[in-house]
Scaffold this motif. Structure first.
Motif, PDB file in Angstrom:
ATOM      1  N   THR A  35       0.864  -1.182   0.000  1.00  0.00           N
ATOM      2  CA  THR A  35       0.000   0.000   0.000  1.00  0.00           C
ATOM      3  C   THR A  35       0.901   1.232   0.000  1.00  0.00           C
ATOM      4  N   ASN A  36       0.640   2.161  -0.900  1.00  0.00           N
ATOM      5  CA  ASN A  36       1.386   3.415  -0.978  1.00  0.00           C
ATOM      6  C   ASN A  36       1.225   4.159   0.348  1.00  0.00           C
ATOM      7  N   PRO A  37       2.310   4.382   1.098  1.00  0.00           N
ATOM      8  CA  PRO A  37       2.194   5.038   2.398  1.00  0.00           C
ATOM      9  C   PRO A  37       1.821   6.527   2.313  1.00  0.00           C
ATOM     10  N   LYS A  38       1.905   7.121   1.134  1.00  0.00           N
ATOM     11  CA  LYS A  38       1.623   8.545   0.974  1.00  0.00           C
ATOM     12  C   LYS A  38       0.230   8.822   0.412  1.00  0.00           C
ATOM     13  N   TRP A  39      -0.530   7.775   0.061  1.00  0.00           N
ATOM     14  CA  TRP A  39      -1.735   8.006  -0.733  1.00  0.00           C
ATOM     15  C   TRP A  39      -2.768   8.868  -0.029  1.00  0.00           C
ATOM     16  N   VAL A  40      -2.927   8.749   1.273  1.00  0.00           N
ATOM     17  CA  VAL A  40      -3.950   9.549   1.981  1.00  0.00           C
ATOM     18  C   VAL A  40      -3.595  11.031   1.894  1.00  0.00           C
ATOM     19  N   ALA A  41      -2.326  11.358   2.140  1.00  0.00           N
ATOM     20  CA  ALA A  41      -1.890  12.755   2.039  1.00  0.00           C
ATOM     21  C   ALA A  41      -1.962  13.242   0.588  1.00  0.00           C
ATOM     22  N   GLN A  42      -1.633  12.373  -0.363  1.00  0.00           N
ATOM     23  CA  GLN A  42      -1.722  12.750  -1.776  1.00  0.00           C
ATOM     24  C   GLN A  42      -3.174  13.003  -2.185  1.00  0.00           C
ATOM     25  N   ARG A  43      -4.091  12.223  -1.637  1.00  0.00           N
ATOM     26  CA  ARG A  43      -5.521  12.457  -1.907  1.00  0.00           C
ATOM     27  C   ARG A  43      -5.949  13.801  -1.330  1.00  0.00           C
ATOM     28  N   LYS A  44      -5.482  14.128  -0.123  1.00  0.00           N
ATOM     29  CA  LYS A  44      -5.834  15.416   0.508  1.00  0.00           C
ATOM     30  C   LYS A  44      -5.335  16.574  -0.353  1.00  0.00           C
ATOM     31  N   THR A  45      -4.114  16.467  -0.874  1.00  0.00           N
ATOM     32  CA  THR A  45      -3.582  17.512  -1.749  1.00  0.00           C
ATOM     33  C   THR A  45      -4.508  17.727  -2.942  1.00  0.00           C
ATOM     34  N   ALA A  46      -4.947  16.626  -3.558  1.00  0.00           N
ATOM     35  CA  ALA A  46      -5.830  16.717  -4.724  1.00  0.00           C
ATOM     36  C   ALA A  46      -7.173  17.319  -4.361  1.00  0.00           C
ATOM     37  N   ARG A  47      -7.757  16.835  -3.284  1.00  0.00           N
ATOM     38  CA  ARG A  47      -9.094  17.310  -2.911  1.00  0.00           C
ATOM     39  C   ARG A  47      -9.056  18.764  -2.463  1.00  0.00           C
ATOM     40  N   ASP A  48      -7.992  19.158  -1.760  1.00  0.00           N
ATOM     41  CA  ASP A  48      -7.858  20.563  -1.355  1.00  0.00           C
ATOM     42  C   ASP A  48      -7.765  21.481  -2.573  1.00  0.00           C
ATOM     43  N   ALA A  49      -7.231  20.953  -3.676  1.00  0.00           N
ATOM     44  CA  ALA A  49      -7.089  21.742  -4.911  1.00  0.00           C
ATOM     45  C   ALA A  49      -8.327  21.624  -5.808  1.00  0.00           C
ATOM     46  N   GLY A  50      -9.316  20.833  -5.397  1.00  0.00           N
ATOM     47  CA  GLY A  50     -10.534  20.685  -6.188  1.00  0.00           C
ATOM     48  C   GLY A  50     -10.382  19.795  -7.408  1.00  0.00           C
ATOM     49  N   MET A  51      -9.373  18.936  -7.407  1.00  0.00           N
ATOM     50  CA  MET A  51      -9.128  18.052  -8.547  1.00  0.00           C
ATOM     51  C   MET A  51     -10.074  16.854  -8.515  1.00  0.00           C
ATOM     52  N   VAL A  52     -10.428  16.330  -9.676  1.00  0.00           N
ATOM     53  CA  VAL A  52     -11.125  15.057  -9.769  1.00  0.00           C
ATOM     54  C   VAL A  52     -10.095  13.990  -9.421  1.00  0.00           C
ATOM     55  N   THR A  53     -10.464  13.054  -8.545  1.00  0.00           N
ATOM     56  CA  THR A  53      -9.498  12.071  -8.087  1.00  0.00           C
ATOM     57  C   THR A  53      -9.814  10.676  -8.619  1.00  0.00           C
ATOM     58  N   VAL A 174     -15.460  20.350 -15.516  1.00  0.00           N
ATOM     59  CA  VAL A 174     -16.886  20.155 -15.227  1.00  0.00           C
ATOM     60  C   VAL A 174     -17.398  18.927 -15.980  1.00  0.00           C
ATOM     61  N   ALA A 175     -16.994  18.771 -17.234  1.00  0.00           N
ATOM     62  CA  ALA A 175     -17.413  17.606 -18.020  1.00  0.00           C
ATOM     63  C   ALA A 175     -16.833  16.319 -17.438  1.00  0.00           C
ATOM     64  N   LEU A 176     -15.568  16.348 -17.018  1.00  0.00           N
ATOM     65  CA  LEU A 176     -14.963  15.175 -16.387  1.00  0.00           C
ATOM     66  C   LEU A 176     -15.700  14.826 -15.099  1.00  0.00           C
ATOM     67  N   ARG A 177     -15.967  15.819 -14.294  1.00  0.00           N
ATOM     68  CA  ARG A 177     -16.683  15.557 -13.037  1.00  0.00           C
ATOM     69  C   ARG A 177     -18.080  15.007 -13.320  1.00  0.00           C
ATOM     70  N   GLY A 178     -18.748  15.533 -14.337  1.00  0.00           N
ATOM     71  CA  GLY A 178     -20.060  15.017 -14.716  1.00  0.00           C
ATOM     72  C   GLY A 178     -19.991  13.564 -15.146  1.00  0.00           C
ATOM     73  N   TRP A 179     -18.983  13.225 -15.941  1.00  0.00           N
ATOM     74  CA  TRP A 179     -18.804  11.829 -16.364  1.00  0.00           C
ATOM     75  C   TRP A 179     -18.519  10.936 -15.160  1.00  0.00           C
ATOM     76  N   SER A 180     -17.625  11.386 -14.289  1.00  0.00           N
ATOM     77  CA  SER A 180     -17.225  10.541 -13.154  1.00  0.00           C
ATOM     78  C   SER A 180     -18.345  10.349 -12.140  1.00  0.00           C
ATOM     79  N   THR A 181     -19.307  11.255 -12.137  1.00  0.00           N
ATOM     80  CA  THR A 181     -20.441  11.102 -11.214  1.00  0.00           C
ATOM     81  C   THR A 181     -21.690  10.627 -11.950  1.00  0.00           C
ATOM     82  N   HIS A 182     -21.556  10.253 -13.219  1.00  0.00           N
ATOM     83  CA  HIS A 182     -22.642   9.687 -14.033  1.00  0.00           C
ATOM     84  C   HIS A 182     -23.725  10.680 -14.383  1.00  0.00           C
ATOM     85  N   ARG A 183     -23.480  11.979 -14.238  1.00  0.00           N
ATOM     86  CA  ARG A 183     -24.509  12.949 -14.564  1.00  0.00           C
ATOM     87  C   ARG A 183     -24.574  13.238 -16.066  1.00  0.00           C
ATOM     88  N   GLU A 184     -23.424  13.163 -16.728  1.00  0.00           N
ATOM     89  CA  GLU A 184     -23.382  13.421 -18.170  1.00  0.00           C
ATOM     90  C   GLU A 184     -22.789  12.188 -18.832  1.00  0.00           C
TER      91      GLU A 184
END
Length: 189
Positions: A35-53, A174-184
């Motif tokens: 298991t990648n020991p950094k993944w939780v912190a790396q996820r936080k970095t992405a989510r804090d920046a508003g990135m699709v993960t 926005v289009a990526l987020r729509g695809w990833s959440t099944h809205r578009e």
């Protein structure tokens, strides 16, 4: 039009550069023991920046059931998280690939599941063209967003300098987020 993203693993910092990127794929697991020991912190970095993960599993020979379950046991999924099967090990069969993706799709309904592989695997090892919800193709051809394949693709990893960098075949974040959440359903291209 395409959007840019990166993928990270334990080789990258927990605090990586996010400006200019709409998405990130983070390595969570490999086989059934790593298991990648950094993944939780790396996820936080992405989510804090508003990135699709997105999160990926680097597959090794063995049980597809055990590896799919191990991968999913590490993640508490949020709406819109993308799951990926990283197929680079020549000891992993085409049927293993298909079975892993289908198992993850069944066990994590509501989440897109994609196949990551390089152009050689896609053209010369794959026999079913099954990529789950989409293909993430790796080819360092110097042409971002123009991999040398005929099959529709969603993500193109086009370089590893200075970090694995990708384009997404989506109009915008926005289009990526729509695809990833099944809205578009028809938001890429």
């Amino acid at each position: 039009m395409t959007i840019k993203g990166i993928d990270v693993s334990s080789f990258q910092s927990e605090q990586y550069r996010t400006d200019g990127f709409a998405f990130v794929f983070i390595k969570i697991t490999e086989g059934t023991t790593y298991t990648n020991p950094k993944w939780v912190a790396q996820r936080k970095t992405a989510r804090d920046a508003g990135m699709v993960t997105g999160f990926y599993h680097f597959v090794r020979p063995g049980s597809f059931e055990a590896q799919a379950d191990f991968f999913l046991s590490k993640i508490t999924l949020a709406d819109g998280d993308i799951l990926a099967f990283d197929w680079e090990d020549r000891g992993v069969s085409n049927s293993f690939k298909d079975s892993w993706i289908k198992r993850v799709q069944r066990r994590a309904p509501g989440h897109k599941t994609v196949l990551y592989c390089n152009r050689d695997f896609w053209l010369n090892r794959d026999t079913t063209s099954f990529a789950g919800d989409g293909l993430w193709i790796a080819q360092y051809n110097g042409r971002p967003g123009r991999p040398d394949i005929q099959h529709p693709w969603l993500f193109h990893q086009y370089t590893d300098q200075p970090v694995d960098t990708n384009v997404g075949n989506f109009k915008d974040k926005v289009a990526l987020r729509g695809w990833s959440t099944h809205r578009e359903l028809a938001s890429f291209g």
